[in-house]
Scaffold this active site. Structure first.
Site, PDB file in Angstrom:
ATOM      1  N   LYS A 137       0.824  -1.214   0.000  1.00 34.63           N
ATOM      2  CA  LYS A 137       0.000   0.000   0.000  1.00 34.63           C
ATOM      3  C   LYS A 137       0.857   1.262   0.000  1.00 34.63           C
ATOM      4  CE  LYS A 137      -0.760   0.261   5.019  1.00 34.63           C
ATOM      5  NZ  LYS A 137      -0.062   1.513   5.288  1.00 34.63           N
ATOM      6  N   THR A 138       1.998   1.242   0.681  1.00 32.83           N
ATOM      7  CA  THR A 138       2.867   2.428   0.698  1.00 32.83           C
ATOM      8  C   THR A 138       3.367   2.736  -0.705  1.00 32.83           C
ATOM      9  OG1 THR A 138       3.575   1.869   2.943  1.00 32.83           O
ATOM     10  CG2 THR A 138       4.915   3.461   1.735  1.00 32.83           C
ATOM     11  N   ARG A 183       3.490  -9.606  10.988  1.00 30.63           N
ATOM     12  CA  ARG A 183       4.767  -8.874  10.999  1.00 30.63           C
ATOM     13  C   ARG A 183       5.894  -9.779  10.508  1.00 30.63           C
ATOM     14  NH1 ARG A 183       2.871  -4.989   9.880  1.00 30.63           N
ATOM     15  NH2 ARG A 183       1.006  -6.261   9.831  1.00 30.63           N
ATOM     16  N   GLN A 200      -6.645  -4.644  10.564  1.00 29.44           N
ATOM     17  CA  GLN A 200      -5.542  -4.113  11.357  1.00 29.44           C
ATOM     18  C   GLN A 200      -5.970  -2.897  12.192  1.00 29.44           C
ATOM     19  OE1 GLN A 200      -1.520  -4.214   9.473  1.00 29.44           O
ATOM     20  NE2 GLN A 200      -2.640  -4.687   7.610  1.00 29.44           N
ATOM     21  N   ASP A 240      -3.624   7.609   4.951  1.00 33.05           N
ATOM     22  CA  ASP A 240      -3.149   6.245   5.207  1.00 33.05           C
ATOM     23  C   ASP A 240      -3.744   5.755   6.534  1.00 33.05           C
ATOM     24  OD1 ASP A 240      -1.780   3.910   4.894  1.00 33.05           O
ATOM     25  OD2 ASP A 240       0.188   4.719   5.430  1.00 33.05           O
ATOM     26  N   GLU A 241      -3.834   4.450   6.701  1.00 31.36           N
ATOM     27  CA  GLU A 241      -4.334   3.827   7.950  1.00 31.36           C
ATOM     28  C   GLU A 241      -5.668   4.443   8.374  1.00 31.36           C
ATOM     29  OE1 GLU A 241      -2.823   1.303   8.808  1.00 31.36           O
ATOM     30  OE2 GLU A 241      -0.661   1.481   8.584  1.00 31.36           O
TER      31      GLU A 241
END
Length: 778
Positions: A33-34, A614, A256, A225-226
């Protein structure tokens, strides 16, 4: 530009090429996504959108820096400088600096951190003569923070009988008065806390339509974002800014969403399509980070949640090793297992310390891990502990710097007015504070006119106060024409802070001096870095804002080869080749506080999903059968989350037996026949399905008493004395519990043979060799 776009998969390319209109990108863990956000910004600029018209909001400064660096490589650093990119708090602080006068604040307002706010609340509680055991500063501040993030101002609070009644029922009827006093004191001090940066931005946009219009016109393209982690206050700001042009792109993953305790509202991402018309929905479902076993195991976990958006995360990566489950007897043994595994993995696969992360539900769990890592000489770093900028000596320096930028900052003034000691004691400060409240002025303003106010102070005290005021004003003059580094160096020398610390010759005192030197190094690095920032000049005000909004992870440069220890909440957005999730026990993870409602339990499950994803290649889940809590040894059950993973993705390093059994050196045959078939009928411990119970084959009954071994022979055959017979004085050994050591002396013989060993951690110990498991390493 086309070369970069060609590197994207089809799912990533579509949102990058979509220019106008509202859109949501539902991005699974590790789905790039980044990269999509970065290239979308670069593509907008490629199409001719002015960088000044793009707003990109992130949740960490580190993420913003990384994105800006990537964009610079594509469009050039000159244009990338013009982007409005940063955290919610840093971007809105920038807006408030420009518009603060409309709200009655100075443009150089101070930003209080949680320590400053707690100290101020504590002072108000003391002044109101309230019981500090009932009105705990941290609890009161948490309640005020919750009010602010839900747009409940002081006025709104007093207009809401239900809120007042709830506080009265909780035997805290004065919370509203504390809230009001806190807000008034912050305003008088020209200070905002973190929550104010959002609340005051909302106030600015609501009360001043011309300001809203100005920033709507400025930010024609907005990216967030997020988005699943936004709270109500952040949501309202974004919605207001995007309302005019509707060119808003939000990126998030409901799986998340783990910050409800901070006020995050998962409904913001669920309701996005209701807030805007004709929303385009894109899904990034291919995971590039983790192995197939980890991705598919994580899917089986998150599928148990009922509240979720539709997506199926998949990966083309190799299967990778199965997720390893390890049971330990105690939390100390759990720590030793983790440390030993890291040690072995490093030796076997030539891995670095930085390739490993140990994640836990609460900070208190780090102790057992730290002890075990130290004994193995494995360097580590704890994230989320005491931040560098929260250390006393650093706060003292920053106190002087904050005061000269904003003399109304009373928290800073009280901190430094008599440090180093200059004869202005607590009694004098209390008199100054009373006068300031009486005249509705800041303490510094009262000090400036100390000769005109009768406070019953001696001429000597008045002289010292005047000298302090003169010193601060002198600093202000120097600040006008010098950068932050020069000024800080000057302040440290003139105030006598260094001389004061030099009086303390202890190791702690030397460490404090080193910390101040490191602060200067950091300021030097900051001022040099500001040369590249458009409109920046490396001023003290810029540095103080950067510090106020920094977090522990933001300042991590990743150049330290250490094992990372952190809570799972802090690990969000990070990735490591090997991850240990420790403390996988009921009432610990999931937390005992979260099992009473579905919403709370689902948040805990999302937290576990974040922890597992992670890991890039290998994941370990560990739990203990007993753990110390509040000084008492408590029995523990394995976490239900282990049971929720499809067993095909798991490998048990220790059999998940239902009960711990002491492994005696005496054969059980001497006690007669045992029907072991009963083991299969044993009710399993909660969280472990019956098919996981070890099903040993029943041995054939043996009634031949002549085969019974002599107990002494059994003991000696199972002891480690034979293994330790070759040990020599001066030899370097490794002990499972005490770590590395050197044998100083050997004495005795046979079963009574002892070794005197100097361990690196723990000093000299005498161990009986028939019990000690010593491994020669040199």
């Amino acid at each position: 530009m086309q070369n970069y776009i060609d590197q994207l998969n089809d799912a990533q390319r579509e949102p990058v090429l979509q220019k106008d209109g509202p859109m949501i990108i539902i991005a699974g863990a590790g789905s790039g996504k980044t990269r999509v956000l970065t290239l979308r910004i670069a593509y907008l600029m490629h199409l001719g959108v002015d960088a000044f018209n793009i707003l990109s909001l992130t949740f960490t400064n580190k993420a913003a820096r990384e994105m800006k660096e990537r964009i610079s490589k594509i469009v050039g650093s000159a244009e990338a400088k013009n982007l409005w990119m940063g955290t919610f708090h840093s971007v809105f602080a920038r807006i408030l600096r420009a518009e603060a006068d409309k709200l009655g604040y100075p443009s150089n307002f101070t930003i209080y951190d949680s320590q400053d706010s707690q100290r101020l609340i504590g002072q108000i509680i003391k002044e109101m003569q309230l019981d500090k055991d009932i009105y705990k500063p941290k609890d009161v501040l948490g309640r005020i923070s919750n009010y602010k993030n839900n747009m409940i101002t002081v006025k709104a609070y007093f207009n809401n009988p239900e809120l007042m009644e709830a506080d009265a029922m909780a035997k805290k009827p004065r919370v509203g008065d504390l809230y009001q006093a806190y807000v008034e004191r912050c305003f008088k001090a020209g200070a905002m806390d973190f929550d104010d940066l959002l609340l005051k931005t909302n106030e600015l946009l609501v009360r001043f339509p011309e300001v809203l219009l100005k920033y709507q016109d400025r930010f024609r393209y907005i990216m967030v974002d997020e988005y699943q982690d936004t709270n109500n206050s952040q949501y309202l700001i974004v919605k207001a800014l995007a309302d005019r042009f509707q060119n808003i792109c939000v990126v998030g993953d409901d799986a998340q969403s783990i910050y409800a305790f901070r006020g995050a509202n998962i409904n913001n991402i669920f309701n996005f399509q209701k807030d805007f018309d004709d929303v385009k929905v894109y899904r990034l479902e291919q995971n590039y980070r983790s192995s197939k076993n980890i991705v598919e195991a994580a899917n089986t976990i998150i599928d148990k949640n009922k509240t979720k958006l539709d997506k199926v995360v998949w990966t083309a990566n190799d299967d990778g090793p199965k997720i390893k489950i390890h049971r330990s007897i105690t939390d100390a043994e759990e720590g030793r297992f983790v440390a030993s595994t890291i040690f072995e993995e490093k030796m076997t696969h030539q891995m670095n310390n930085g390739d490993f992360a140990i994640l836990y539900r609460t900070n208190a769990q780090s102790r057992a891990m730290e002890d075990a890592l130290r004994k193995k000489d494995i360097p580590y770093r704890i994230y989320g502990g005491l931040s560098f900028y929260q250390r006393k000596e650093i706060k003292d320096v920053l106190g002087y710097l904050r005061l000269l930028v904003n003399p109304k900052d009373e928290e800073a003034l009280v901190r430094v007015i008599n440090y180093p000691a200059r004869g202005i004691g607590n009694t004098t400060v209390e008199k100054l504070n009373i006068a300031a409240n009486h005249y509705k002025r800041s303490i510094f303003e009262v000090m400036e006119h100390i000769d005109k106010i009768d406070l019953k102070l001696t001429s000597g005290t008045k002289s010292k106060i005047s000298d302090f005021v003169t010193m601060i004003k002198n600093f202000q003059v120097i600040n006008e024409n010098n950068d932050a580094y020069y000024l800080t160096d000057y302040v440290i020398k003139k105030t006598g802070l260094v001389q004061e610390l030099k009086k303390d010759g202890t190791p702690e005192g030397i460490t404090r001096l080193d910390n101040i030197e490191e602060l200067l190094n950091g300021i030097k690095d900051f001022t040099e870095g500001q040369i590249e920032v458009d409109g920046a000049r490396g001023s003290l005000a810029e540095f103080l804002e950067d510090v106020a909004l920094a977090s522990d992870l933001d300042n991590d440069k990743g150049d330290d080869d250490r094992v990372a220890l952190m809570t799972i909440h802090l690990a969000k957005g990070l990735e490591f080749p090997t991850v240990f999730v420790v403390g996988m026990e009921e009432d610990l993870f999931p937390s005992a506080m979260s099992v009473n409602s579905r919403a709370d339990l689902e948040e805990e499950r999302r937290l576990f999903y974040v922890a597992l994803t992670r890991a890039e290649h290998k994941a370990y889940l560990t739990y203990a059968q007993s753990r110390y809590r509040w000084g008492k040894l408590s029995d523990c059950d394995p976490s239900r989350f282990i049971q929720e993973i499809d067993p095909q993705y798991l490998e048990f390093l220790s059999a998940p037996e239902t009960n711990y059994r002491y492994k005696s050196s005496i054969s059980e045959d001497i006690f007669g026949d045992v029907d072991k078939s009963k083991l299969r009928q044993t009710k399993p411990v909660a969280g472990i399905p019956p098919k996981w119970i070890r099903e040993n084959e029943d041995p054939k009954p043996n009634h031949d008493i002549r085969r019974l071994k002599d107990i002494s022979k059994i003991s000696s055959s199972n002891s480690s004395s034979n293994e330790n017979s070759s040990l020599k004085e001066g030899q370097i050994i490794m002990h499972e519990r005490f770590g590395k050591g050197k044998i100083l002396n050997l004495e005795g013989a046979g079963a009574d043979k002892k070794a005197e060993i100097h361990f690196d951690v723990g000093g000299i110990k005498k161990l009986l060799l028939r019990f000690a498991k010593l491994k020669p390493i040199g």
